[in-house]
Design a protein around this motif. Structure first.
Motif, short mmCIF file in Angstrom:
data_model
loop_
_atom_site.label_atom_id
_atom_site.label_comp_id
_atom_site.label_asym_id
_atom_site.label_seq_id
_atom_site.Cartn_x
_atom_site.Cartn_y
_atom_site.Cartn_z
N UNK A 1 8.00 -46.66 104.46
CA UNK A 1 6.92 -45.88 103.89
C UNK A 1 5.58 -46.24 104.49
N UNK A 2 4.60 -45.38 104.23
CA UNK A 2 3.22 -45.64 104.64
C UNK A 2 2.32 -45.03 103.58
N UNK B 1 9.55 -37.12 103.94
CA UNK B 1 8.67 -36.29 103.11
C UNK B 1 7.29 -36.92 103.01
N UNK B 2 6.32 -36.09 102.63
CA UNK B 2 4.98 -36.54 102.26
C UNK B 2 4.81 -36.26 100.77
N UNK B 3 4.11 -37.14 100.09
CA UNK B 3 3.94 -36.99 98.64
C UNK B 3 2.53 -37.38 98.25
N UNK C 1 0.32 -51.75 97.89
CA UNK C 1 1.53 -50.96 97.67
C UNK C 1 2.76 -51.76 98.05
N UNK C 2 3.86 -51.49 97.34
CA UNK C 2 5.17 -52.02 97.72
C UNK C 2 6.19 -50.91 97.53
N UNK C 3 7.37 -51.11 98.11
CA UNK C 3 8.46 -50.14 98.01
C UNK C 3 9.71 -50.87 97.54
N UNK C 4 10.42 -50.24 96.60
CA UNK C 4 11.65 -50.85 96.08
C UNK C 4 12.64 -49.72 95.79
N UNK C 5 13.61 -49.54 96.69
CA UNK C 5 14.57 -48.46 96.54
C UNK C 5 13.87 -47.11 96.56
N UNK C 6 14.07 -46.31 95.50
CA UNK C 6 13.45 -44.99 95.39
C UNK C 6 12.00 -45.06 94.93
N UNK D 1 5.87 -44.45 91.41
CA UNK D 1 6.33 -43.13 91.86
C UNK D 1 7.79 -43.21 92.28
N UNK D 2 8.54 -42.14 92.01
CA UNK D 2 9.89 -42.01 92.53
C UNK D 2 9.85 -40.98 93.66
N UNK D 3 9.97 -41.46 94.90
CA UNK D 3 9.82 -40.54 96.03
C UNK D 3 11.04 -39.64 96.20
N UNK D 4 12.21 -40.06 95.73
CA UNK D 4 13.38 -39.18 95.80
C UNK D 4 13.17 -37.94 94.93
#
Length: 364
Positions: free
Chosen positions: A215-216, A235-237, A272-277, A304-307
């Motif tokens: 992610x970014x 995707x972009x969100x 920011x961090x990312x963990x799974x979805x 946020x849930x990016x999925x």
């Protein structure tokens, strides 16, 4: 000068000063307040367990291996601190580099179990070794300079660099092939320029330890994006904030190629961090009905849930004294924040932080 004139001049001066102060306070209020969105705060998504002193504030998060947290140290680049988050036991580790002929300036250690990577984009070089053995051999040198890097599997590293042709910030990959040769891939279509392609696209690289996604997160606009392990855009969100265009004032210094901010920029996404979805973003921007006093007591984190393309909820990560968290991370059980010289440890509510299970890339 007559007494009446002195009083008038004095009154005008006081009024002018008060006007400046009021305008300043209003501008500060505008920076932190956005009534266009409303956050949701569920009960107890995280529960405080303890604060652990690590004596120095120069530690940063290198990664997790199960419930063991590893912290690198900016002032002792080849030192790792291992913390068992369940027992609070600590262990100091000295990393060993084989064939070390470099002068390092910005060494960082990152884990991608069962490996760890030691990286310096100013040399440039990357070392790799196995966790537990703590000896690293040269994995890459002289292929690409980079400003930031995250290993995403045993033979692939996600980087941020400057494109030598366009001179704009670009995301890319350094990859080792089966013939043991490194290759560089840059995806110049990912970061979308609004002003200069440098300051306006600045942001945070994130990667999930539970999936093959990268992610970014932009600093200055309400947008983040997701890519697969080959850096193809998924995707972009948008985040819940409403700033779509970076609010920057940029100028050249003495008509040179050196640029600077004319005024402090509005930071939409601070950490920011990312963990799974899930993508978790720290923001200092208050939404509707939020009490401004909370910004002096805690950090606000939006989930946020990016999925699903959704905003899920928000929570507070509390300060220690007057110190705020400068970095945070999480695994399947714990969320930690680095605050001054302490590690602040919380247990997560797994139902609220539920993610879709996936198979990670096979580690060689």
């Amino acid at each position: 000068m007559k007494t009446r004139e002195i009083i008038i001049l004095f009154s005008v001066g006081i009024f002018s000063s008060l006007s400046v102060i009021v305008l300043f306070l209003l501008s500060e209020h505008t920076v932190h307040r956005n009534n266009a969105f409303t956050r949701r705060y569920p009960h107890h998504p995280i529960t405080k367990k303890y604060d652990l002193s690590v004596r120095f504030n120069s530690y940063y998060v290198s990664g997790f291996d199960g419930d063991h947290l590893y912290l690198g140290n900016k002032t002792a680049p080849l030192h790792l601190l291992e913390i068992n988050l369940k027992t609070k036991d600590t262990n100091h580790i000295q990393l060993i580099l084989e064939n070390n002929n470099f002068t390092f300036r910005s060494l960082k250690v990152k884990l991608k179990p069962p490996y760890f990577f030691i990286m310096d984009g100013t040399v440039p070089c990357i070392y790799r070794g196995r966790i537990g053995d703590w000896k690293a051999s040269l994995w890459m040198e002289d292929y690409a300079y980079f400003s930031n890097a995250i290993p995403i599997d045993s033979n692939k590293v996600y980087i941020s660099t400057t494109d030598s042709e366009s001179q704009v910030t670009t995301l890319g990959l350094i990859q080792k092939r089966k013939n043991n040769k490194a290759s560089i891939f840059l995806n110049s279509d990912l970061l979308e320029k609004q002003f200069d392609g440098i300051f306006d696209v600045d942001g945070l690289m994130v990667s999930s330890s539970k999936s093959n996604s990268q992610g970014y997160v932009y600093y200055y606009r309400n947008e983040f994006m997701l890519m697969d392990s080959d850096l193809n855009l998924i995707k972009r969100q948008r985040s819940i904030d409403t700033i779509k265009t970076a609010q920057l004032q940029i100028a050249n210094i003495d008509n040179s190629n050196v640029t600077k901010f004319n005024a402090p920029p509005t930071i939409v996404n601070k950490l920011a961090i990312m963990h799974g979805d899930l993508i978790l973003i720290k923001s200092d921007r208050l939404g509707k009905y939020e009490d401004e006093i909370m910004l002096s007591e805690a950090s606000i984190v939006d989930v946020y849930n990016w999925q699903k393309g959704s905003y899920e909820f928000s929570f507070y990560f509390y300060d220690i004294g007057k110190e705020k968290m400068r970095e945070f991370s999480m695994n399947d059980t714990f969320m930690i924040g680095l605050i001054d010289d302490k590690v602040s440890v919380y247990e997560i509510n797994k139902e609220q932080f539920k993610t879709t299970p996936r198979n990670s890339d096979e580690m060689n």
